[in-house]
Motif scaffolding. Structure first.
Motif, mmCIF file in Angstrom:
data_model
loop_
_atom_site.group_PDB
_atom_site.id
_atom_site.type_symbol
_atom_site.label_atom_id
_atom_site.label_comp_id
_atom_site.label_asym_id
_atom_site.label_seq_id
_atom_site.Cartn_x
_atom_site.Cartn_y
_atom_site.Cartn_z
ATOM 1 N N GLU A 80 0.836 -1.197 0.000
ATOM 2 C CA GLU A 80 0.000 0.000 0.000
ATOM 3 C C GLU A 80 0.869 1.243 0.000
ATOM 4 N N LEU A 111 2.271 1.672 -3.389
ATOM 5 C CA LEU A 111 1.265 2.142 -4.340
ATOM 6 C C LEU A 111 0.930 3.611 -4.091
ATOM 7 N N GLU A 112 0.874 3.979 -2.811
ATOM 8 C CA GLU A 112 0.591 5.371 -2.475
ATOM 9 C C GLU A 112 1.662 6.279 -3.057
ATOM 10 N N ARG A 163 3.575 5.705 -5.579
ATOM 11 C CA ARG A 163 3.408 5.769 -7.031
ATOM 12 C C ARG A 163 2.263 6.712 -7.405
ATOM 13 N N ARG A 164 1.194 6.648 -6.607
ATOM 14 C CA ARG A 164 0.036 7.489 -6.902
ATOM 15 C C ARG A 164 0.427 8.961 -6.790
ATOM 16 N N GLU A 183 -2.766 -4.421 -7.035
ATOM 17 C CA GLU A 183 -3.682 -3.290 -7.171
ATOM 18 C C GLU A 183 -5.116 -3.761 -7.219
ATOM 19 N N LEU A 221 -6.120 -4.728 -3.793
ATOM 20 C CA LEU A 221 -6.347 -3.556 -2.945
ATOM 21 C C LEU A 221 -7.628 -2.837 -3.340
ATOM 22 N N ARG A 267 -10.760 -1.991 -1.078
ATOM 23 C CA ARG A 267 -11.243 -0.620 -0.932
ATOM 24 C C ARG A 267 -12.767 -0.571 -1.139
#
Lengths: 272, 272
Positions: free
Chosen positions: A256, A259-260, A262-263, B256, B259, B263
């Protein structure tokens, strides 16, 4: 890259372990054994452990982590795929020569081939490895392969690649065990002569190298960023495999967080 | 659970491979070897492969995947942690008895201990395994451990657990190689008598069991959902390790997708 210094330490250590393993394999066959030759005798057999350590272990390990090297992130993904595949093909060629050496040796000495667990798992790896390479080239290097096929097969590509790598290391450890029992007679393996200690340490070095390769390849924060971020939109930036270098043995929070990051790095990611 | 049927097939196959491995180990020591006993002789040695297969391989493998069983998701996370730890402790006890058996046998026969690569890597695993268990209990079962410590150590807990499991399987394959070379004399291992074939197949079964355990534990979509989703907020729902069962050898898209599913499942997740 997050934790760049940590990556550099771990990668340097893996590289050092790989080189020291090759040096130990060389010392084994040149100092303690009959050297190298191609005469059907012991000197031909000796290419077997040496080329396996150089090719099937060291080169394969480097091929597995090559996408993680930050100084390659300016290269196109297609170029890195070619390097990844090229290193694996080179490793396979060395593995095949290494297998030919041991078959020649066995045939010359009238020793049966393919009776041991080492040979069974080893041959399975030598057969599965080119299958993995061909599958990889067909799916990820040939542009015609549909995107959904690439995406669907990526988990299998990653898992089977690492499974073969682990199997090769386990096979090498079995091979070391066999060879030390067969070749050390007086003093025997159980008397721990210097050769036994050196080759046992070689086994530990190989296991540690494998462990570091697995650690490097399974840290999500050490992944190559998506093509869009490093280079802007390119011909290959819409390929889903650009974003699917495997992570293994990672925690959910790590994923996570990765990914955060990357976001936050840019909206372009969302299109991947 | 996504792909529930696929999970069921893979888990059932892993379970079957585990049970067949134990049956093969039993057939080996009871039918081809000297049976079981505790007299310092060969019958005492035979506990070594048998208990290693039962404990250090099969039970450890089950302990690793226990969080993934969907029919346990109604149990509290704390209960599952106790089962996870309990299975590992049981595996460790069997491994220790198994090591005592081989040391007893060596001492009675005046065979040196700890000279082989098998014994070096095996003893390292037997030492690291309780360290891993104690670390796991201290960090994840004792409520006083701060949340940030739990989160920081989870990647290490997952990686080292899987590394030890892989090392144990590699050690078993070396042990099989050693034992078949030492104990088969006429016919020898190279003549492939039935015992050699049976035990080689045992080696393949163990490797396949390990491969399936690694596949199960590295599919993000097979992870135990967070505590909040399965049970509502409980005493343990704020612990970050509730959400950090490891994924390994998974692709970025898999993560992803997993996740995203989580979410969509509820805002409660965000508080994890």
């Amino acid at each position: 890259m997050e934790n760049y210094k940590q990556f550099l330490c771990v990668f340097t250590l893996a590289l050092a372990l790989g080189f020291v393993s090759v040096a130990f394999a060389l010392a084994w066959v040149l100092h303690f054994r009959e050297g190298l030759g191609w005469d059907g005798g012991a000197a031909e057999f000796n290419w077997h452990p040496l080329l396996m350590v150089i090719g099937f272990i060291f080169l394969q390990g480097i091929a597995i982590v090559v996408y993680r090297l930050p100084w390659t992130w300016r290269c196109s993904k297609q170029m890195m795929k070619l390097i990844h595949a090229g290193l694996h093909v080179l490793a396979f060629i060395l593995a095949v020569i290494s297998v030919v050496a041991v078959f020649d040796f066995h045939n010359a000495k009238n020793i049966p081939n393919m009776y041991s667990l080492h040979s069974w798992i080893g041959l399975a790896a030598v057969i599965l490895y080119p299958a993995q390479i061909v599958m990889g080239i067909a799916v990820y290097l040939i542009p015609a392969t549909p995107v959904y096929v690439r995406a669907a097969l990526m988990p299998v590509h990653i898992y089977s690649g690492l499974f073969i790598f682990i199997s090769v290391i386990a096979t090498a450890l079995m091979g070391i065990t066999e060879k030390l029992i067969f070749s050390l007679k007086s003093p025997a393996y159980k008397d721990s002569p210097p050769e036994a200690v050196l080759v046992n340490v070689l086994g530990l070095l190989i296991a540690a190298f494998g462990g570091l390769v697995l650690w490097i390849v399974t840290r999500p924060s050490w992944k190559r960023p998506r093509e869009e971020i490093t280079q802007g939109v390119s011909n290959y930036s819409t390929s889903p495999e650009d974003i699917k270098v495997g992570t293994a043995m990672t925690s959910r929070t790590e994923q996570e967080s990765s990914l955060e990051t990357r976001r936050r790095n840019g909206k372009a990611e969302e299109s991947g």
